[in-house]
Design a protein around this motif. Structure first.
Motif, short mmCIF file in Angstrom:
data_model
loop_
_atom_site.label_atom_id
_atom_site.label_comp_id
_atom_site.label_asym_id
_atom_site.label_seq_id
_atom_site.Cartn_x
_atom_site.Cartn_y
_atom_site.Cartn_z
N GLY A 297 17.09 -20.23 30.32
CA GLY A 297 16.77 -18.83 30.54
C GLY A 297 15.55 -18.68 31.42
N GLN B 213 14.01 -14.21 29.10
CA GLN B 213 15.44 -13.87 29.04
C GLN B 213 16.19 -15.14 28.69
OE1 GLN B 213 16.70 -12.23 32.78
NE2 GLN B 213 18.74 -11.76 32.04
N PRO C 20 20.15 -15.45 27.20
CA PRO C 20 21.32 -14.85 26.53
C PRO C 20 21.80 -15.65 25.32
CG PRO C 20 21.61 -14.89 28.91
CD PRO C 20 20.36 -15.65 28.63
N VAL D 88 13.30 -14.57 22.75
CA VAL D 88 12.79 -13.71 23.82
C VAL D 88 11.54 -12.96 23.35
CG1 VAL D 88 13.32 -11.74 25.31
CG2 VAL D 88 15.05 -13.51 24.89
N THR E 203 16.13 -7.34 37.92
CA THR E 203 14.69 -7.22 37.68
C THR E 203 13.88 -7.82 38.83
OG1 THR E 203 14.83 -9.23 36.36
CG2 THR E 203 14.78 -7.15 35.16
#
Lengths: 323, 323
Positions: free
Chosen positions: A78, A89, A91, A97, B290
């Motif tokens: 991430g 981030q 997933p 996070v 982002t």
């Protein structure tokens, strides 16, 4: 809690490959040897503390009878803020996070803790102990479920201005294909040159090649590869298509970044003999000739350990100088 | 003949923009002011000495009544070995290729001589005095007859392992378009987002839009732009297409390199109001959200002087640290 600039070569780094499915941990010495290693399922749950507890348990069981451990270095699938050592981030690891992973682990373990994106760590691992030994401008491309990338320039990781450089899998190689990627773009490299793509491209074309030995049920990239090795026309066409798009993506990398070496890793690299000829052909046709002739494209050599080795190396050196 | 590390601010650099058609020279002070400037046709001929003579003449006419000149810095449209200060490839200045330009000019002028690719120099110029002031991760994209690029990371030019990084114009944005680029590739950005491309795309579609005011004879990018400003549907469609492909290329840059800012320059940037909306739309759809929200895309501010300023700056500083 800073690590000494030149930790003794008689010391170890506790390196962790924290995947969404499995957690692997190892003690790595200054010569890149993996002294202990464990693999277990990544603890599920809403709280990051389940993961912290598992890491602390692994670290403590090895601590007593070895050389001193001077740092812990964790790689995650991430986006990471390496300075703050916070996962931005992930997933597959949602509980991590914005969790204070560094602070919590440092408090529990007593060692400085480093955090890195998995593709970046793999690039460093291959530069330290693998196919890119002796190089300082390295791009690593990981062909797995998705396609990841790590960029090392002048011996240092280039993470980008906002921590998201190297997203090779999400560069566009076929803008009007109509194929939507989960990142939001259409025509990403990941849609054509990943294990997932092998299965999808095979399934989509089964009816066009009725003589294929492949069946719709339980298709995997490995089965498609095996069929290709046995001369199955559909499988061979799928790997050629894989190589075609990978070659387009690599040619763009070469014309844009001009590295010394591109190291290809990940599960789908097992299909190398089936996709590499078309990959090389595209690079030759598309990249600047004199540059392309000098840029090496090589298979990774560290296998699953690239990330663990890279994480250990990053904790031990000043490779993070860019950030 | 090395330049002192910190040349006095009370000194000048003799900067030269050595184009295939025109040669521009200037004296640039430490504050980025251009004190003298001349523009003349680049001497034609088989011998590089014609060019050397013109440069020496320009330098000597200014030498007497000014601050001391501490270096000469030449930018050329081609591939350069900056360490040896030799031109490796320059289709529009063939006499300079492999000529000992540095040695000859240093002998004649008595100053240290630097050599740089024009797109790289322009990127440095915009970082020093233009749209990228205060930034250290800068990509410059020049939309002219072709499409050039310069990459600055962590305040230093990234030239690549073999001197050919930043070839943004020759990244593939439409691999199956069938359009062949002079670089050998098909579907390069340069085929869709250059002044040349504006003329070609207009000419190809004239018959489809019979009500267009544009005629096949003497088409130029400027005329297409003017027609677009007056609401000509064909011209508007051409600039939308230009923006579409430029946006694909920029999204790839963002996902791969993640700079702070992308600075767009060159003659075709005059069409900004016509191509920018589609360019931004593509970036928004294709790049990581982002990151894309944080990367600035801006028009260049130094105009034709970006390269001269960048060349002057490069001679004066350690910006070349990567190479």
């Amino acid at each position: 809690m800073n690590m000494p600039k030149n930790p003794s070569s008689e010391s170890l780094v506790f390196a962790v490959d924290l995947g969404g499915t499995h957690l692997r941990a190892a003690l790595v010495d200054d010569a890149g040897r993996i002294l202990n290693q464990l693999k277990q399922e990544t603890p599920k749950g809403d709280s990051a503390l389940c993961i912290v507890n598992a890491l602390v348990k692994a670290a403590q069981q090895w601590e007593s009878d070895k050389l001193p451990v001077v740092a812990a270095s964790i790689m995650v699938p991430g986006a990471v803020d390496c300075k703050k050592a916070v996962v931005l981030q992930a997933p597959n690891l949602p509980s991590l996070v914005n969790f204070e992973l560094k602070a919590e682990l440092e408090r529990r373990l007593g060692w400085p803790v480093f955090l890195e994106n998995d593709a970046n760590a793999a690039a460093v691992g291959e530069m330290w102990m693998g196919a890119a030994r002796g190089c300082c401008d390295v791009i690593s491309v990981t062909l797995g479920t998705g396609v990841g990338g790590g960029v090392i320039l002048d011996g240092k990781l280039w993470r980008g201005s906002h921590g998201s450089a190297g997203e090779i899998g999400h560069t566009t190689v076929d803008p009007f294909s109509g194929l939507k990627c989960k990142c939001g773009n259409t025509g990403c490299l990941e849609l054509f040159a990943s294990a997932t793509a092998i299965v999808r491209m095979t399934r989509e074309n089964l009816s066009l090649v009725p003589e294929s030995t492949l069946k719709s049920e339980e298709l995997t990239a490995a089965k498609v590869y095996e069929a290709g090795r046995n001369g199955d026309e559909l499988a061979l066409a799928v790997f050629r298509r894989f190589g075609l798009y990978l070659g387009i993506g690599l040619a763009n990398l070469i014309n844009l970044i001009d590295p010394q070496i591109i190291v290809i890793s990940g599960g789908a690299v097992n299909g190398w003999d089936l996709f590499a000829p078309e990959m090389y052909r595209q690079v030759e046709e598309r990249a600047f000739r004199t540059t392309a002739q000098q840029v090496k494209i090589a298979r990774a050599e560290c296998g699953d350990n690239a990330g663990l080795l890279g994480a250990a190396r990053l904790a031990r050196t000043g490779l993070t100088g860019f950030s």
